[in-house]
Enzyme design. Structure first.
Site, PDB file in Angstrom:
ATOM      1  N   GLU A  79      -0.392 -90.696  46.709  1.00  0.00           N
ATOM      2  CA  GLU A  79      -0.184 -90.867  48.157  1.00  0.00           C
ATOM      3  C   GLU A  79      -1.450 -91.380  48.824  1.00  0.00           C
ATOM      4  OE1 GLU A  79       1.351 -86.917  48.776  1.00  0.00           O
ATOM      5  OE2 GLU A  79       3.114 -87.472  47.604  1.00  0.00           O
ATOM      6  N   GLY A 118       8.140 -85.935  44.075  1.00  0.00           N
ATOM      7  CA  GLY A 118       8.969 -85.584  45.231  1.00  0.00           C
ATOM      8  C   GLY A 118      10.364 -86.197  45.185  1.00  0.00           C
ATOM      9  N   GLU A 153       0.684 -88.277  36.890  1.00  0.00           N
ATOM     10  CA  GLU A 153       1.796 -88.112  37.819  1.00  0.00           C
ATOM     11  C   GLU A 153       2.522 -89.440  37.988  1.00  0.00           C
ATOM     12  OE1 GLU A 153       1.023 -84.539  40.548  1.00  0.00           O
ATOM     13  OE2 GLU A 153       0.141 -86.262  41.510  1.00  0.00           O
ATOM     14  N   LYS A 202      -0.282 -80.578  49.988  1.00  0.00           N
ATOM     15  CA  LYS A 202      -0.156 -81.792  50.828  1.00  0.00           C
ATOM     16  C   LYS A 202      -0.323 -81.422  52.310  1.00  0.00           C
ATOM     17  CE  LYS A 202       2.852 -83.678  47.322  1.00  0.00           C
ATOM     18  NZ  LYS A 202       3.681 -84.802  46.936  1.00  0.00           N
ATOM     19  N   ASN A 212      -0.407 -78.418  44.877  1.00  0.00           N
ATOM     20  CA  ASN A 212      -0.869 -79.397  45.867  1.00  0.00           C
ATOM     21  C   ASN A 212       0.012 -79.227  47.096  1.00  0.00           C
ATOM     22  OD1 ASN A 212      -1.555 -81.619  47.384  1.00  0.00           O
ATOM     23  ND2 ASN A 212      -0.582 -83.122  46.026  1.00  0.00           N
ATOM     24  N   SER A 241       7.893 -83.529  40.264  1.00  0.00           N
ATOM     25  CA  SER A 241       9.135 -82.736  40.295  1.00  0.00           C
ATOM     26  C   SER A 241       9.182 -81.660  39.210  1.00  0.00           C
ATOM     27  CB  SER A 241      10.357 -83.655  40.206  1.00  0.00           C
ATOM     28  OG  SER A 241      10.366 -84.548  41.305  1.00  0.00           O
ATOM     29  N   HIS A 259      -4.847 -89.053  44.294  1.00  0.00           N
ATOM     30  CA  HIS A 259      -3.396 -88.800  44.335  1.00  0.00           C
ATOM     31  C   HIS A 259      -2.692 -90.093  44.731  1.00  0.00           C
ATOM     32  CE1 HIS A 259       0.493 -87.248  45.536  1.00  0.00           C
ATOM     33  NE2 HIS A 259       0.219 -86.203  44.780  1.00  0.00           N
TER      34      HIS A 259
HETATM   35  C1  PEP Z   1       2.385 -84.080  43.667  1.00  0.00           C
HETATM   36  O1  PEP Z   1       2.493 -84.723  44.694  1.00  0.00           O
HETATM   37  O2  PEP Z   1       1.256 -83.865  43.197  1.00  0.00           O
HETATM   38  C2  PEP Z   1       3.618 -83.620  43.029  1.00  0.00           C
HETATM   39  C3  PEP Z   1       3.604 -83.409  41.741  1.00  0.00           C
HETATM   40  O3  PEP Z   1       4.710 -83.436  43.839  1.00  0.00           O
HETATM   41  P1  PEP Z   1       6.152 -82.852  43.423  1.00  0.00           P
HETATM   42  O4  PEP Z   1       5.917 -81.703  42.495  1.00  0.00           O
HETATM   43  O5  PEP Z   1       6.769 -82.435  44.719  1.00  0.00           O
HETATM   44  O6  PEP Z   1       6.886 -83.976  42.763  1.00  0.00           O
END
Ligand code: PEP
Length: 251
Positions: free
Chosen positions: A98, A173, A167, A11, A9, A213, A96
């Site tokens: 966000e 993040g 998630e 973003k 992803n 992460s 997602h």
């Molecule tokens: C995401 O936003 O889908 C995600 C998993 O981000 P990160 O791997 O940076 O935590």
């Protein structure tokens, strides 16, 4: 049987040139290895067509990061599922955290977006996950269950086309990863919830990805859990080498 998947992803990162270069690099590297998972890159709308031109679908599949809940018409600035599909994309991330958090996307809209994606032949990668407060007060299973149940108006045939991504918002993040056991527990819970509504076949065949992460150093342990079928990767998907390290966790 369900597939192993590693999906990136991106973003709101990379200019068009940078994105095309990254996609090209990923495609070339994926081509050179024996791999045990499907690889998908989900990129900004502006990059879809150009990225599609440099990847080969047998190596890397293409996805968008969102689509409209509307079919077409006077929705300035929106991008429909049909538009996404017309670029050559096959997948779309929906729900997602966000999008839920910063753009107020709610369950009703997400069901409508999911229907649009499915009607246009896109595979939704549907994200669910609890915030830190839910984790700390112990309501996380119920919260995630509610997010999955928001899709329960779908037929079993349609639900069976989805990929789910768990998630935990507190892990996205932040550098804080859920433990492999926390991921496994939640994935097993999600699979049970799906089984309760759609039966064992649909539940067993649904790929459930972990996101938050995830990096080459922790992917192998997380992916080794029986209900974890891969990852949705943010930060580590922006460098070909770290993304490849995660893909290779399946070898
Ligand atoms: C995401 O936003 O889908 C995600 C998993 O981000 P990160 O791997 O940076 O935590």
């Amino acid at each position: 049987m369900r597939k192993n998947i590693v999906a990136g992803n991106w973003k709101m990162n990379t200019t068009l040139d940078e994105g095309v270069e990254l996609a090209n690099e990923i495609n070339e590297k994926v081509k050179g290895i024996k791999r045990n998972c499907e690889v998908i890159i989900c990129v900004p709308f502006t990059h879809l067509t150009s990225v599609n031109a440099v990847i080969e679908s047998e190596n890397v599949a293409l996805g968008a990061e969102n689509c409209s809940e509307h079919d077409k018409g006077a929705y300035t600035g929106e991008v429909s599922a049909a538009m996404v599909k017309s670029t050559g994309a096959t997948h779309v991330i929906l729900g997602h955290s966000e999008r839920r958090q910063y753009f107020g996307e709610n369950n009703e809209q997400l069901l409508a977006k999911t229907r649009q994606a499915l009607a246009n032949g896109l595979t939704p990668i549907f994200c669910v996950g609890e915030v830190l407060e839910d984790r700390e007060n112990g309501s996380y299973n119920d919260v995630v269950e509610g997010q999955v149940e928001a899709l329960f108006d779908l037929t079993a045939e349609d639900f069976g086309k989805l990929v789910i991504a768990y998630e935990p918002v507190w892990a996205i993040g932040t550098g804080k990863t859920a433990t492999a056991d926390q991921a496994q527990d939640m994935h097993a819970h999600i699979r049970k919830v799906i089984e309760g509504k759609y039966g064992k076949d649909v539940a067993d065949n649904t790929s459930i990805l972990y996101g938050g992460s995830c990096k080459p150093e922790n992917a192998k342990e997380i992916f080794s859990k029986p209900d974890v079928d891969g990852g949705l990767i943010g930060g580590a998907a922006l460098k070909a080498d770290s993304f490849m390290g995660i893909i290779e966790a399946f070898n």
